[in-house]
Design a protein around this motif. Structure first.
Motif, PDB file in Angstrom:
ATOM      1  N   GLY A 222       0.826  -1.208   0.000  1.00 20.41           N
ATOM      2  CA  GLY A 222       0.000   0.000   0.000  1.00 20.41           C
ATOM      3  C   GLY A 222       0.849   1.241   0.000  1.00 20.41           C
ATOM      4  O   GLY A 222       2.078   1.178   0.068  1.00 20.41           O
TER       5      GLY A 222
ATOM      6  N   GLU B 245      -1.340   4.553   4.019  1.00 21.62           N
ATOM      7  CA  GLU B 245      -2.191   3.372   4.235  1.00 21.62           C
ATOM      8  C   GLU B 245      -1.481   2.338   5.114  1.00 21.62           C
ATOM      9  O   GLU B 245      -2.056   1.793   6.057  1.00 21.62           O
ATOM     10  CB  GLU B 245      -2.538   2.761   2.872  1.00 21.62           C
TER      11      GLU B 245
ATOM     12  N   ARG C 287      -3.339   1.992   8.358  1.00 18.99           N
ATOM     13  CA  ARG C 287      -4.225   0.819   8.263  1.00 18.99           C
ATOM     14  C   ARG C 287      -3.390  -0.456   8.098  1.00 18.99           C
ATOM     15  O   ARG C 287      -3.555  -1.193   7.107  1.00 18.99           O
ATOM     16  CB  ARG C 287      -5.175   0.941   7.067  1.00 18.99           C
TER      17      ARG C 287
END
Ligand code: ATP
Length: 368
Positions: free
Chosen positions: A228, A232, A236
């Motif tokens: 990612g 990100e 995340r």
């Protein structure tokens, strides 16, 4: 063909490479759009260099397929192995690998000479590329007269001068001191952006990866854990491994009590023998009843003197280090030590009782 990589400029499909009885790279696939800067990030031994060397053709692979543009570089099944010198790749290594018996200009001109480019064009291109890397004044110096940072700029200039199809970097900054490394990260990215050559960069340094990359692939033990963009990956992470490897995180074991809506729910953790429920975002693969790890970055834990809504975690400040713009704190909570970033105005003191409030928007339950 891997459907998600269709249209990619560089495509690595199901790459497998064994050394002896162990797979160094175990069936990884990824694609890179033209001009992008992708970093392979992970601890020593996770297979980053093996992946890079497979793309460069510096060793054979056991199975899989590597393609750049419409040229297949390696595919054992199809009996294809393009030798490294035919792959049109520029490489920059940790060791500067520039030739000591040549001047900077001679070093940088070399890839054009072996391609039999006319001398007048060589002169122009070398001058352009030396200007790009900031070495114009060093052009006639012997390579050995350069500092480490300058030698690395010279090897970068040599890698890009022939405008190869790909640039491969293997920990190119790790021999430089911290200050120079930080400066070179930004500079190297600027130069890559300017020349627009598709790049793969290998490092074990997460801050280097975050600063430089368009995309990051986090690897462990020959596998891809997550791919990612830097934000990100940082905000995340899909599992405890990635969360732990990138940046700093508080990681607390818990169990998912309820999924309230897709991607949101509550996780039970234990505070001083008492169960408490924390509202949070749920990462991929997290479902009701599953074990999970709460991942909270220090900047998303707020140390307060009041237990505002009654759901904060009571702890004691173990350490508060003033760093100008912020205060780095450690807060004891049962057996767990929270890492907390506080505002200097909060004036937290060692030994003081505080209540930790977790920002539910930035508290994430991930797979253990
Ligand atoms: P590092 O940053 O330390 O280079 P890495 O993530 O780049 O680590 P690789 O160098 O790709 O990891 O190594 C992956 C695995 O393959 C390791 O277990 C390593 O010991 C093994 N390996 C790599 N090269 C060889 C080789 N030439 N012969 C035998 N084993 C190797």
């Amino acid at each position: 063909m891997n459907s998600e990589n269709q249209g990619a400029y560089l495509e690595v499909e199901n790459l497998v490479k064994w050394f002896g009885d162990d797979p160094a790279v175990d069936n990884i696939s990824f694609g890179i759009p033209k001009g992008a800067f992708l970093t392979l990030l992970g601890p020593s031994g996770c297979g980053k260099t093996t992946t890079l060397m497979s793309v460069a053709g510096l060793h054979s692979i056991d199975s899989g397929r590597i393609r750049v543009g419409d040229v297949v570089y390696t595919s054992p099944k199809e009996g294809i192995f393009l030798p490294p010198e035919k792959r049109d790749i520029g490489m920059v290594f940790q060791s500067y690998a520039i030739w000591p018996h040549m001047t900077v200009t001679q070093n940088v001109a070399y890839p054009l000479e072996i391609r039999k480019v006319p001398q007048s064009e060589i002169d122009d291109r070398v001058a352009d590329v030396l200007a790009l890397v900031g070495l114009t004044d060093m052009a006639e110096k012997m390579a050995t007269q350069l500092s480490g940072g300058q030698q690395q700029r010279a090897s970068l200039a040599r890698a890009i001068v022939a405008q190869p199809r790909l640039l491969l970097f293997d920990e190119p900054l790790s021999n430089l001191d911290l200050k120079l490394r930080e400066q070179m990260r930004v500079e190297l990215k600027r130069i890559q952006n300017e020349v627009g050559i598709t790049s793969i960069y290998v490092t074990h340094d997460q801050s280097e990866a975050l600063v430089m990359s368009d995309e990051i692939i986090v690897m462990s033990k020959g596998h891809i854990e997550q791919r990612g963009g830097p934000l990100e990956i940082y905000s995340r992470p899909v599992n405890e491994y990635v969360s732990n490897f990138i940046g700093v995180a508080n990681l607390i074991k818990g169990r998912v009590v309820k999924v309230t809506e897709p991607g949101r729910g509550t996780v039970k953790i234990t505070d001083h023998g008492k169960d408490i429920q924390v509202t949070c975002n749920l990462g991929p693969g997290i479902s009701e009843g599953s074990d999970a790890v709460l991942s909270v970055r220090p900047e998303n834990v707020h140390a307060e003197r009041e237990n505002g809504n009654g759901t904060s975690l009571e702890g004691e400040v173990l350490q508060a280090i003033f760093l100008g713009s912020h205060v780095d704190c450690r807060v004891q909570w049962g057996d767990f030590e929270w890492k907390v970033i506080a505002h200097p105005r909060a004036r937290l003191k060692q030994g003081e009782k505080v209540y930790l409030r977790l920002d539910p928007e930035h508290t994430l339950a991930v797979q253990p």
